[in-house]
Design a protein around this motif. Sequence first.
Motif, PDB file in Angstrom:
ATOM      1  N   ARG A 133     -16.933  76.853 -46.015  1.00  0.00           N
ATOM      2  CA  ARG A 133     -15.785  76.388 -45.222  1.00  0.00           C
ATOM      3  C   ARG A 133     -14.509  76.383 -46.061  1.00  0.00           C
ATOM      4  O   ARG A 133     -13.441  76.796 -45.587  1.00  0.00           O
ATOM      5  CB  ARG A 133     -16.066  74.989 -44.667  1.00  0.00           C
ATOM      6  CG  ARG A 133     -17.038  74.964 -43.492  1.00  0.00           C
ATOM      7  CD  ARG A 133     -16.985  73.629 -42.772  1.00  0.00           C
ATOM      8  NE  ARG A 133     -17.341  72.522 -43.664  1.00  0.00           N
ATOM      9  CZ  ARG A 133     -18.583  72.067 -43.828  1.00  0.00           C
ATOM     10  NH1 ARG A 133     -19.591  72.632 -43.161  1.00  0.00           N
ATOM     11  NH2 ARG A 133     -18.837  71.058 -44.636  1.00  0.00           N
ATOM     12  N   GLU A 134     -14.616  75.936 -47.289  1.00  0.00           N
ATOM     13  CA  GLU A 134     -13.449  75.904 -48.168  1.00  0.00           C
ATOM     14  C   GLU A 134     -12.942  77.314 -48.476  1.00  0.00           C
ATOM     15  O   GLU A 134     -11.738  77.576 -48.468  1.00  0.00           O
ATOM     16  CB  GLU A 134     -13.802  75.185 -49.468  1.00  0.00           C
ATOM     17  CG  GLU A 134     -12.614  75.002 -50.415  1.00  0.00           C
ATOM     18  CD  GLU A 134     -12.985  74.256 -51.672  1.00  0.00           C
ATOM     19  OE1 GLU A 134     -12.181  74.293 -52.631  1.00  0.00           O
ATOM     20  OE2 GLU A 134     -14.075  73.629 -51.708  1.00  0.00           O
ATOM     21  N   TYR A 135     -13.900  78.219 -48.713  1.00  0.00           N
ATOM     22  CA  TYR A 135     -13.522  79.616 -48.989  1.00  0.00           C
ATOM     23  C   TYR A 135     -12.859  80.250 -47.769  1.00  0.00           C
ATOM     24  O   TYR A 135     -11.851  80.954 -47.891  1.00  0.00           O
ATOM     25  CB  TYR A 135     -14.758  80.413 -49.398  1.00  0.00           C
ATOM     26  CG  TYR A 135     -14.495  81.879 -49.584  1.00  0.00           C
ATOM     27  CD1 TYR A 135     -13.820  82.355 -50.705  1.00  0.00           C
ATOM     28  CD2 TYR A 135     -14.912  82.807 -48.620  1.00  0.00           C
ATOM     29  CE1 TYR A 135     -13.575  83.707 -50.879  1.00  0.00           C
ATOM     30  CE2 TYR A 135     -14.680  84.155 -48.781  1.00  0.00           C
ATOM     31  CZ  TYR A 135     -14.006  84.601 -49.902  1.00  0.00           C
ATOM     32  OH  TYR A 135     -13.758  85.935 -50.065  1.00  0.00           O
ATOM     33  N   SER A 136     -13.403  80.001 -46.587  1.00  0.00           N
ATOM     34  CA  SER A 136     -12.843  80.560 -45.356  1.00  0.00           C
ATOM     35  C   SER A 136     -11.418  80.062 -45.122  1.00  0.00           C
ATOM     36  O   SER A 136     -10.532  80.835 -44.743  1.00  0.00           O
ATOM     37  CB  SER A 136     -13.737  80.191 -44.175  1.00  0.00           C
ATOM     38  OG  SER A 136     -13.204  80.682 -42.965  1.00  0.00           O
ATOM     39  N   THR A 137     -11.204  78.780 -45.363  1.00  0.00           N
ATOM     40  CA  THR A 137      -9.858  78.219 -45.190  1.00  0.00           C
ATOM     41  C   THR A 137      -8.874  78.821 -46.187  1.00  0.00           C
ATOM     42  O   THR A 137      -7.737  79.142 -45.841  1.00  0.00           O
ATOM     43  CB  THR A 137      -9.902  76.692 -45.357  1.00  0.00           C
ATOM     44  OG1 THR A 137     -10.797  76.132 -44.391  1.00  0.00           O
ATOM     45  CG2 THR A 137      -8.518  76.081 -45.182  1.00  0.00           C
ATOM     46  N   ALA A 138      -9.338  78.988 -47.429  1.00  0.00           N
ATOM     47  CA  ALA A 138      -8.453  79.500 -48.486  1.00  0.00           C
ATOM     48  C   ALA A 138      -8.079  80.961 -48.276  1.00  0.00           C
ATOM     49  O   ALA A 138      -7.038  81.420 -48.768  1.00  0.00           O
ATOM     50  CB  ALA A 138      -9.123  79.333 -49.847  1.00  0.00           C
ATOM     51  N   THR A 139      -8.912  81.716 -47.556  1.00  0.00           N
ATOM     52  CA  THR A 139      -8.654  83.152 -47.384  1.00  0.00           C
ATOM     53  C   THR A 139      -8.126  83.494 -45.993  1.00  0.00           C
ATOM     54  O   THR A 139      -8.035  84.677 -45.651  1.00  0.00           O
ATOM     55  CB  THR A 139      -9.942  83.961 -47.643  1.00  0.00           C
ATOM     56  OG1 THR A 139     -10.981  83.505 -46.761  1.00  0.00           O
ATOM     57  CG2 THR A 139     -10.395  83.817 -49.087  1.00  0.00           C
ATOM     58  N   GLU A 140      -7.776  82.504 -45.193  1.00  0.00           N
ATOM     59  CA  GLU A 140      -7.281  82.776 -43.836  1.00  0.00           C
ATOM     60  C   GLU A 140      -6.043  83.660 -43.853  1.00  0.00           C
ATOM     61  O   GLU A 140      -5.930  84.614 -43.087  1.00  0.00           O
ATOM     62  CB  GLU A 140      -6.967  81.463 -43.116  1.00  0.00           C
ATOM     63  CG  GLU A 140      -8.181  80.776 -42.521  1.00  0.00           C
ATOM     64  CD  GLU A 140      -7.818  79.498 -41.792  1.00  0.00           C
ATOM     65  OE1 GLU A 140      -6.619  79.117 -41.829  1.00  0.00           O
ATOM     66  OE2 GLU A 140      -8.707  78.880 -41.194  1.00  0.00           O
ATOM     67  N   SER A 141      -5.095  83.360 -44.740  1.00  0.00           N
ATOM     68  CA  SER A 141      -3.849  84.131 -44.762  1.00  0.00           C
ATOM     69  C   SER A 141      -4.085  85.578 -45.164  1.00  0.00           C
ATOM     70  O   SER A 141      -3.492  86.500 -44.589  1.00  0.00           O
ATOM     71  CB  SER A 141      -2.845  83.478 -45.726  1.00  0.00           C
ATOM     72  OG  SER A 141      -3.395  83.387 -47.037  1.00  0.00           O
ATOM     73  N   SER A 142      -4.979  85.819 -46.109  1.00  0.00           N
ATOM     74  CA  SER A 142      -5.249  87.194 -46.529  1.00  0.00           C
ATOM     75  C   SER A 142      -6.003  87.957 -45.435  1.00  0.00           C
ATOM     76  O   SER A 142      -5.793  89.159 -45.238  1.00  0.00           O
ATOM     77  CB  SER A 142      -6.050  87.213 -47.836  1.00  0.00           C
ATOM     78  OG  SER A 142      -7.284  86.551 -47.686  1.00  0.00           O
ATOM     79  N   GLN A 143      -6.884  87.268 -44.687  1.00  0.00           N
ATOM     80  CA  GLN A 143      -7.587  87.918 -43.592  1.00  0.00           C
ATOM     81  C   GLN A 143      -6.633  88.295 -42.462  1.00  0.00           C
ATOM     82  O   GLN A 143      -6.734  89.387 -41.888  1.00  0.00           O
ATOM     83  CB  GLN A 143      -8.687  86.994 -43.073  1.00  0.00           C
ATOM     84  CG  GLN A 143      -9.841  86.800 -44.042  1.00  0.00           C
ATOM     85  CD  GLN A 143     -10.828  85.742 -43.572  1.00  0.00           C
ATOM     86  OE1 GLN A 143     -10.703  85.217 -42.474  1.00  0.00           O
ATOM     87  NE2 GLN A 143     -11.794  85.417 -44.410  1.00  0.00           N
ATOM     88  N   VAL A 144      -5.704  87.387 -42.147  1.00  0.00           N
ATOM     89  CA  VAL A 144      -4.703  87.696 -41.126  1.00  0.00           C
ATOM     90  C   VAL A 144      -3.834  88.871 -41.567  1.00  0.00           C
ATOM     91  O   VAL A 144      -3.517  89.771 -40.779  1.00  0.00           O
ATOM     92  CB  VAL A 144      -3.834  86.460 -40.824  1.00  0.00           C
ATOM     93  CG1 VAL A 144      -2.648  86.831 -39.949  1.00  0.00           C
ATOM     94  CG2 VAL A 144      -4.665  85.376 -40.153  1.00  0.00           C
ATOM     95  N   ALA A 145      -3.446  88.874 -42.848  1.00  0.00           N
ATOM     96  CA  ALA A 145      -2.627  89.979 -43.367  1.00  0.00           C
ATOM     97  C   ALA A 145      -3.359  91.308 -43.249  1.00  0.00           C
ATOM     98  O   ALA A 145      -2.763  92.329 -42.879  1.00  0.00           O
ATOM     99  CB  ALA A 145      -2.258  89.706 -44.818  1.00  0.00           C
ATOM    100  N   SER A 146      -4.661  91.319 -43.541  1.00  0.00           N
ATOM    101  CA  SER A 146      -5.443  92.553 -43.439  1.00  0.00           C
ATOM    102  C   SER A 146      -5.510  93.048 -41.999  1.00  0.00           C
ATOM    103  O   SER A 146      -5.413  94.249 -41.742  1.00  0.00           O
ATOM    104  CB  SER A 146      -6.865  92.314 -43.981  1.00  0.00           C
ATOM    105  OG  SER A 146      -6.830  92.071 -45.372  1.00  0.00           O
ATOM    106  N   LEU A 147      -5.664  92.111 -41.049  1.00  0.00           N
ATOM    107  CA  LEU A 147      -5.693  92.498 -39.638  1.00  0.00           C
ATOM    108  C   LEU A 147      -4.356  93.087 -39.195  1.00  0.00           C
ATOM    109  O   LEU A 147      -4.308  94.081 -38.470  1.00  0.00           O
ATOM    110  CB  LEU A 147      -6.042  91.292 -38.770  1.00  0.00           C
ATOM    111  CG  LEU A 147      -7.523  90.914 -38.668  1.00  0.00           C
ATOM    112  CD1 LEU A 147      -7.684  89.631 -37.870  1.00  0.00           C
ATOM    113  CD2 LEU A 147      -8.343  92.027 -38.045  1.00  0.00           C
ATOM    114  N   VAL A 148      -3.254  92.469 -39.640  1.00  0.00           N
ATOM    115  CA  VAL A 148      -1.927  92.961 -39.276  1.00  0.00           C
ATOM    116  C   VAL A 148      -1.693  94.348 -39.864  1.00  0.00           C
ATOM    117  O   VAL A 148      -1.187  95.261 -39.185  1.00  0.00           O
ATOM    118  CB  VAL A 148      -0.838  91.978 -39.747  1.00  0.00           C
ATOM    119  CG1 VAL A 148       0.550  92.603 -39.575  1.00  0.00           C
ATOM    120  CG2 VAL A 148      -0.932  90.675 -38.970  1.00  0.00           C
TER     121      VAL A 148
END
Length: 254
Positions: A133-148
Amino acid sequence: MEVWIGRLGERHGPYQEEQVKEWLRNGQLSREDLGWYDGLADWQPLSVLFPLEKPTPPPAPDMYAPPPLQQPQVSAGAFDYASFWQRFGAWVIDLVVLMIPSMIATYFLGGVEAYKHFLEQMQAGADMSAALREYSTATESSQVASLVITFLYYSFCEASKWQATPGKLALRLRVTDIHGQRLTIGRAAARNIVRLSALIFGLIPVICYLAIAWTQRKQGLHDLMASTLVLNGTAQQQPPQRTQSSSQHGRFDA
């Protein structure tokens, strides 16, 4: 010899000389369209460059022949559809290309540090679910950036004059609407919104692409939703689209 075609203020090509002659004979190019090849001082009408190439007239009607059978206006074989494995190969190439900007975004948005921290927690015997859960929260911005990045990459490439991503270009494919015409940026965006939104729902991407194997026009779910096709042959191998008759002669400025 390679020939450039000028139509309505736009330059198309280059095309092989025999290809241009064939398009003149079957009427896909007008004799009033402009042409240029290396060595010419200026653009000239195709009727001047290729005076012997004229549209082939239809055969004279036979008054004793029976009336022709009515044919459907659109047939399933009207286009050369790309196969599932061709599209899969293009997807793999694009995935490799997209890894570079995605990795850069992950690095600058803290994704690498989050991964290192996750590994340290695992080595220290931390609770797995809490660490994930902590890892998922910390990488949310990078995952969104990859999708964009992925969305913009596919949308702008498929709406460009190439009508394809680098992966599709490598396998000589192009994306069109159901009439075989170039996509607008809006249709390309809609196509990729459907495709990328499938990533959020787990197994739906499998269904999205497996539809290619059994649909008549080899369309994935995103193609069906956006009314698009993936065809064999690059956009540069097709004659320029005629939107209206052109009567320009002489110099052509692209």
